[in-house]
Enzyme design. Structure first.
Site, short mmCIF file in Angstrom:
data_model
loop_
_atom_site.label_atom_id
_atom_site.label_comp_id
_atom_site.label_asym_id
_atom_site.label_seq_id
_atom_site.Cartn_x
_atom_site.Cartn_y
_atom_site.Cartn_z
N PRO A 13 40.54 38.50 36.82
CA PRO A 13 39.76 39.71 37.11
C PRO A 13 39.88 40.78 36.04
O PRO A 13 39.04 41.69 35.99
CB PRO A 13 40.34 40.19 38.45
N LEU A 14 40.90 40.66 35.19
CA LEU A 14 41.05 41.60 34.08
C LEU A 14 40.73 40.95 32.74
O LEU A 14 41.12 41.45 31.68
CB LEU A 14 42.45 42.20 34.08
N TYR A 33 50.60 24.97 36.70
CA TYR A 33 51.20 26.08 35.97
C TYR A 33 52.64 25.72 35.63
O TYR A 33 53.53 25.77 36.48
CB TYR A 33 51.16 27.36 36.79
N HIS A 58 41.80 22.30 42.40
CA HIS A 58 41.85 23.19 41.24
C HIS A 58 40.60 23.07 40.38
O HIS A 58 40.07 24.08 39.89
CB HIS A 58 43.10 22.89 40.41
N ARG A 116 41.82 38.32 31.23
CA ARG A 116 43.00 37.91 30.47
C ARG A 116 43.58 39.06 29.64
O ARG A 116 44.13 38.86 28.56
CB ARG A 116 42.66 36.72 29.58
N GLY A 117 43.46 40.26 30.17
CA GLY A 117 44.02 41.44 29.52
C GLY A 117 43.00 42.28 28.78
O GLY A 117 43.27 43.45 28.48
N PHE A 118 41.82 41.73 28.48
CA PHE A 118 40.83 42.47 27.72
C PHE A 118 40.43 43.77 28.42
O PHE A 118 40.28 44.83 27.77
CB PHE A 118 39.59 41.60 27.48
#
Length: 313
Positions: free
Chosen positions: A184-185, A37, A104, A187-189
């Site tokens: 878990p979301l 990252y 990873h 990527r915002g959707f």
């Protein structure tokens, strides 16, 4: 917690440090990062932010990539490289030991037994406490656990991506391995922040995801409609519903929503208070079955780094 890569706009170092420290004050004790990252910058931010709270929190990070001139150049999980990567992570995180160290992505060229052996050496040296895998193939997961107990698996899992409900979750339950959903979301959707008509910048990772291509996004709004309706029924936000649904699947599932915003941090934490009855969960499953996900998870499944099996010795 990613504030240094993939999703635009990046919030800046001081804002992320503030959000991370706010999370600790609100009772968050588990933080997730990785050397890739940034690369490297997110570990530095997490290390600086959590330095005053080191005895109160657990930090997970990940190895598994090679770098040149500050850019990721491919997978590398050779034992010598793992040990070198961990030294860098320890320095950036300002810790003596990494609480949870994930591979990873599986390196198909390195037997997983060699990877587990390298991590075992690091545990014996006091530099790592627990071993994890991210997006492993099922056979690789079993082989890794036989060599060194795997504490956690981190795979993408959300209402939009439910593939772990096949073999991986079953193996985790059988072997007593915790499961940590990333994304878990979706990527915002699943927050309702974007939908039909949204267009992502070319340097935003979401622009490469087929499920977010315009026609597919339009089709996937049927799934979001299910989420939104249930959230309204429960008197919560779509994000809270989505996180609470994940936690309701198994008691050993711990989602890791990322955020760069104090308000969204508080919103996400509110999901912990949401409960579902058995009848609720059954009806949610029936509703989801009528809203299939449109579009694949990745653009070219043949080149995906997810579900890869490591070669045999």
């Amino acid at each position: 917690m990613v504030g240094s890569a993939y999703f635009l706009p990046f919030p800046g170092r001081q804002r992320m440090i503030s959000v991370i420290r706010d999370a600790v004050e609100r009772g968050v004790t588990f933080f997730d990062t990785a050397e890739v990252y940034g690369p490297f910058t997110n570990e530095e931010v997490v290390g600086e932010a959590l330095a005053p709270f080191r005895n109160k929190v657990a930090i997970a990070t990940k190895f598994g990539f090679a770098f040149r001139d500050g850019k990721e150049t491919g997978r590398n999980s050779r034992p010598d490289h793992i040990k070198q990567a961990v030294e860098g992570s320890l320095r950036r995180l300002k810790v003596d030991a990494i609480d949870l160290l994930y591979q990873h992505r599986v390196d198909p060229d390195v037997p997983i037994e060699d990877v587990a052996g390298a991590v075992k050496d690091l545990i014996q040296a006091g530099k790592v406490k627990h071993y994890g895998l991210s997006e492993p193939g099922p056979n690789t997961l079993r082989r890794a656990h036989a060599e060194l107990p795997v504490s956690a698996v981190q795979n993408e899992y959300s209402l939009l991506e439910r593939s772990p409900e096949g073999q991986i979750l079953s193996i985790c339950e059988e072997l007593g391995i915790g499961f940590v959903p990333w994304g878990p979301l979706a990527r915002g959707f699943l927050t309702g922040r974007f939908g039909e008509g949204t267009r992502f910048a070319s340097d935003d990772w979401r622009s490469t995801i087929p499920r977010f291509f315009p026609d597919n996004m339009k089709g996937n709004m049927a799934l979001f409609a299910v989420v939104d309706a249930w959230a309204k029924r429960k008197g919560i936000t779509p994000a809270q519903f989505s996180l609470a649904w994940l936690m309701a699947q198994k008691p050993w599932i711990v989602p890791i929503p990322g955020t760069t915003d104090p308000w969204h941090l508080a919103e996400n934490l509110g999901a912990a208070a949401v409960t579902f009855s058995t009848a609720d969960l059954q009806q949610i499953a029936a509703d989801l079955a009528r809203a299939p996900v449109i579009g694949p998870r990745v653009l070219d499944p043949s080149t995906s780094a997810n579900g890869v099996e490591a070669r045999q010795r």
